[in-house]
Design a protein around this motif. Sequence first.
Motif, PDB file in Angstrom:
ATOM      1  N   MET A 161       5.254 -10.640  -5.567  1.00 20.73           N
ATOM      2  CA  MET A 161       5.162  -9.404  -6.363  1.00 20.73           C
ATOM      3  C   MET A 161       5.764  -8.217  -5.630  1.00 20.73           C
ATOM      4  SD  MET A 161       3.421  -9.984  -9.135  1.00 20.73           S
ATOM      5  CE  MET A 161       1.970 -10.706  -9.859  1.00 20.73           C
ATOM      6  N   LYS A 225      -5.875  -1.826  -5.916  1.00 17.94           N
ATOM      7  CA  LYS A 225      -4.576  -1.346  -6.366  1.00 17.94           C
ATOM      8  C   LYS A 225      -4.637  -1.042  -7.872  1.00 17.94           C
ATOM      9  CE  LYS A 225       0.279  -2.281  -6.397  1.00 17.94           C
ATOM     10  NZ  LYS A 225       1.430  -2.898  -5.797  1.00 17.94           N
ATOM     11  N   ASP A 228      -6.724   2.062  -8.350  1.00 20.23           N
ATOM     12  CA  ASP A 228      -5.929   3.226  -7.946  1.00 20.23           C
ATOM     13  C   ASP A 228      -4.943   3.581  -9.063  1.00 20.23           C
ATOM     14  OD1 ASP A 228      -4.390   5.122  -6.741  1.00 20.23           O
ATOM     15  OD2 ASP A 228      -3.747   3.901  -5.050  1.00 20.23           O
ATOM     16  N   TYR A 229      -4.287   2.554  -9.592  1.00 16.80           N
ATOM     17  CA  TYR A 229      -3.302   2.803 -10.637  1.00 16.80           C
ATOM     18  C   TYR A 229      -3.965   3.357 -11.893  1.00 16.80           C
ATOM     19  CZ  TYR A 229       0.287   2.102 -14.118  1.00 16.80           C
ATOM     20  OH  TYR A 229       1.193   2.313 -15.118  1.00 16.80           O
ATOM     21  N   ALA A 230      -5.089   2.761 -12.264  1.00 16.47           N
ATOM     22  CA  ALA A 230      -5.728   3.137 -13.521  1.00 16.47           C
ATOM     23  C   ALA A 230      -6.319   4.535 -13.459  1.00 16.47           C
ATOM     24  CB  ALA A 230      -6.796   2.117 -13.884  1.00 16.47           C
ATOM     25  N   ILE A 298       0.946   7.962  -4.651  1.00 16.66           N
ATOM     26  CA  ILE A 298       1.699   7.215  -5.664  1.00 16.66           C
ATOM     27  C   ILE A 298       2.298   5.974  -5.003  1.00 16.66           C
ATOM     28  CG2 ILE A 298       3.274   7.304  -7.604  1.00 16.66           C
ATOM     29  CD1 ILE A 298       3.186  10.141  -7.715  1.00 16.66           C
ATOM     30  N   THR A 299       1.476   5.197  -4.370  1.00 16.89           N
ATOM     31  CA  THR A 299       1.983   4.020  -3.689  1.00 16.89           C
ATOM     32  C   THR A 299       1.675   2.754  -4.469  1.00 16.89           C
ATOM     33  OG1 THR A 299      -0.057   3.972  -2.468  1.00 16.89           O
ATOM     34  CG2 THR A 299       1.834   4.965  -1.382  1.00 16.89           C
ATOM     35  N   SER A 300       0.925   2.892  -5.563  1.00 18.97           N
ATOM     36  CA  SER A 300       0.450   1.665  -6.203  1.00 18.97           C
ATOM     37  C   SER A 300       0.821   1.629  -7.678  1.00 18.97           C
ATOM     38  CB  SER A 300      -1.057   1.565  -6.053  1.00 18.97           C
ATOM     39  OG  SER A 300      -1.643   2.710  -6.615  1.00 18.97           O
ATOM     40  N   LEU A 301       2.099   1.748  -7.957  1.00 18.98           N
ATOM     41  CA  LEU A 301       2.510   1.662  -9.360  1.00 18.98           C
ATOM     42  C   LEU A 301       2.442   0.211  -9.829  1.00 18.98           C
ATOM     43  CD1 LEU A 301       5.577   4.063  -9.426  1.00 18.98           C
ATOM     44  CD2 LEU A 301       3.248   4.514 -10.154  1.00 18.98           C
ATOM     45  N   LEU A 302       2.090   0.045 -11.098  1.00 16.22           N
ATOM     46  CA  LEU A 302       2.032  -1.279 -11.710  1.00 16.22           C
ATOM     47  C   LEU A 302       2.885  -1.238 -12.973  1.00 16.22           C
ATOM     48  CD1 LEU A 302      -1.768  -2.102 -11.320  1.00 16.22           C
ATOM     49  CD2 LEU A 302       0.133  -3.244 -10.194  1.00 16.22           C
ATOM     50  N   PRO A 303       3.188  -2.400 -13.541  1.00 18.68           N
ATOM     51  CA  PRO A 303       3.958  -2.386 -14.791  1.00 18.68           C
ATOM     52  C   PRO A 303       3.230  -1.564 -15.846  1.00 18.68           C
ATOM     53  CG  PRO A 303       3.831  -4.599 -13.919  1.00 18.68           C
ATOM     54  CD  PRO A 303       2.931  -3.765 -13.074  1.00 18.68           C
ATOM     55  N   PRO A 304       3.986  -0.940 -16.756  1.00 17.80           N
ATOM     56  CA  PRO A 304       3.366  -0.013 -17.707  1.00 17.80           C
ATOM     57  C   PRO A 304       2.367  -0.671 -18.658  1.00 17.80           C
ATOM     58  CG  PRO A 304       5.720  -0.269 -18.124  1.00 17.80           C
ATOM     59  CD  PRO A 304       5.442  -0.936 -16.844  1.00 17.80           C
ATOM     60  N   PHE A 306      -0.202  -2.162 -17.794  1.00 14.06           N
ATOM     61  CA  PHE A 306      -1.533  -1.938 -17.241  1.00 14.06           C
ATOM     62  C   PHE A 306      -2.081  -0.611 -17.747  1.00 14.06           C
ATOM     63  CE2 PHE A 306      -0.376  -5.367 -14.601  1.00 14.06           C
ATOM     64  CZ  PHE A 306      -1.541  -5.873 -14.047  1.00 14.06           C
ATOM     65  N   THR A 308      -4.079   2.945 -18.001  1.00 11.13           N
ATOM     66  CA  THR A 308      -4.469   4.020 -17.089  1.00 11.13           C
ATOM     67  C   THR A 308      -5.439   4.909 -17.833  1.00 11.13           C
ATOM     68  OG1 THR A 308      -2.771   5.550 -17.829  1.00 11.13           O
ATOM     69  CG2 THR A 308      -2.196   4.085 -16.005  1.00 11.13           C
TER      70      THR A 308
END
Lengths: 347, 447
Positions: A161, A225, A228-230, A298-304, A306, A308
């Motif tokens: 990943m 992660k 954090d992203y959410a 902003i170190t933990s971006l996930l595919p959109p 997911f 938030t």
Amino acid sequence: MSAAQNPSIDPWWLEIRGPDAAVHTRLRLGGASLSVGRGYGNDLVIDDAYVSPAHARLTRDDDSQWWIEDLGSDNGTLDARTGAPVTRAALFDRASFTLGRTVLEVRHGASPVAPTLKLPASTAGATLPAAAATRQLQTLGAQAAALMLLAVLLSAVSIWMKQTGEPKLTNYVYGAVLLPLMVMGWAGAWALVTRILTHRAHFARHLRIASLSLLFLIFSEALFKTIDYAFAWVSASSAENVVNWVAAAVMITAHVRVIVPQRLGLIAGVAGVLALAALGLDMSMKSDRLKYQPPTIITSLLPPVFPTKPPVSGDALFERIGALKAELDEERRKDPPAGFNALGDSD
Amino acid sequence: MRALLLVACLALHTIQAHGAPAGGVRAGPEAVSATAEAIYRDAKPRLLQIRTLLNSASQKSSTGSGFLVSADGLAITNYHVVSQHALEPQTYRMEYVSADGSRGTLRLLAFDTVNDLALVRLDRGGWRPFEFDARALADQLPRGERLFSLGNPLDIGFAVMEGNYSGLVERSYNERIHLSGPMNPGMSGGPTLTTGSKIAGINVAKIGWGAEQVSFLVPAKFAAALLQRPHLPEGFTGREVRAEIGRQVNAWQAGLYKSLQDKGFKPTTAGPFRLPESNAGYFTCWANTNADDKPAPRARADTTQCNMQNWLFIAGDLYAGNVAIQRTHFTNQSLNSFQFANFVSGKTAMGTDRANPKRMTPAACHEDVAWAGAADAASGDDRLRVRVAWCASAYRDFEGLYNVSFMAVAPERDGQAASITVFMNGTDYANAAALAKRLLAEFRTGT
């Protein structure tokens, strides 16, 4: 004289229990009398320093009733239930007497026993205890190996990943070889200690604990992660750190329990305190060091896909940002950390 | 960001000073024309070397140049030449050395941090002062006019260097004269004269690397204005100086941020996104891409970095007054969604300046999910949901000044993502927030 020679007589049994209450010897009473003591002239010799050489005698009267009588021993013969000294007493089922630190318990042939336990279906065929133990060990070993394999697979997925450049074989080799080696090394070290202290290594149990811990680490990384992203939670990595130290305490407790099965509370407490101390040290070192490093967020971006939290409007965002100013102005009034001097404030 | 600072100040610090040969050495006599020689001879008695000394050691800590502007001993130099004394008067003192070798003490009367100028008074009078060139004061020097820079380069003796007036620096918020000519460390604060020996400007900086003979002058009119400023009290404290610097920088940045807002932004295309670029002329933009990386990248990141060339010198380790806006367009090529998200994350860590705990507080940060685009257009599927982060730290010594970074990242859309980051140095908190808010509002989808 052996009871086998008088099969018509109701069998009476004498159980000799040590200070640990475990039955050391069972003796079927036969003949007309049985002398008990530490001396080698007795019918029953008891290795108990608190027992007199000629301590007591069991006799059977004409009605086939057994009696116990003290032979004037130094520490006496006591009723094990009441603690009262006994000079002569009739024996009955479940009567018990204390001689020194040894307990003699009487069992009649008709004394009830606990119902038979059912063997688990899978092991029903295994009658030999040694085979059952081997089978159990194999199950444990298979479990541990499966967990480790799962951890290695998940870590490979996690590496994949994060692979944003050309795939590097070394990364996967690390996961596939180094990770199991580390886990087995850790479990092996615990097994060595366990072997030294208890004469059994319990490697499979230690391996299972180590593999579970690794799985948990991989899981918590992914979980935090996602959190954090959410929630755009800046402190997610600190929270992850805390949770991982708690997990470390749980792991150590589990390892120690393999060696010392008792006193769970105490072990957990010590492990907890150690983990807390390590966490405190870790955080204080980090906070001094990291406080002044450029922030990395902003170190933990996930595919959109997911989810938030709902976005805030620009107005609401900058209201929150405005509130940080007071925090900075407060910090300004404090002295810089040791080792760094502000401009000379002697004036 | 500071790595991009091209402009090197010309104050000569001890660490740079090479062993000076005994006696003054005249630099490059073969290149100096007859006019230059006449000007040099005329100017030399009115030039000063200005030294900052460590009180306890009485050793030079830094040197620069200066020149007399009144018969009774008023002289002009750069603020950055006297900054150590100004900020820490208890630790550093100043002295001058004139061309005839006479020495004396200096008193700091006034300074202009924004234009990097300082006014000092010598301990004695009886000088022949320089005069300002009337055309220079009116911004009417013709391009190409020969100018002569004077000073004491590298602490090896007074020297003259010839150059040409090349107009005002176009991409600078602060007015600076572009001089096509050499300049060397130690010449800071020295005068640059016209052929008539009148002051055209004050030596301040040159391009540190990557260019030859590109030097900068502070226009003479700012030095003339400094003469009118109220003076610092006798025995001023570092605290009073810091308060004054804070006031000057604050007033200056208020103008800068108003100008940024007034000039506005124009949208630039980044795939499905529109990223704002400032219309202000004082930004220089550079584009770079990872497309040429080896091995070939699996996702593209095309960045345009727009910097203000301007930095205000405050102390040797503290610069302020800069705004830099960076926008990046990410294009996925062969990564999956997770990998692309990680790729974008990896390029969005907000590394700002190196940590400077002596000068700055730790950063206070806020991260959030917000709507980008203008508030009035806030409806429909086309609204842009962005991840934002704000980090600010306060200047310990200067009330009301902060360093701020703000970033907004739009998540993947059609295999593309975009981010915009603004770094604001030495800014008022509210001004920084207003500019960040503006950038967020100008970050849109392309419809």
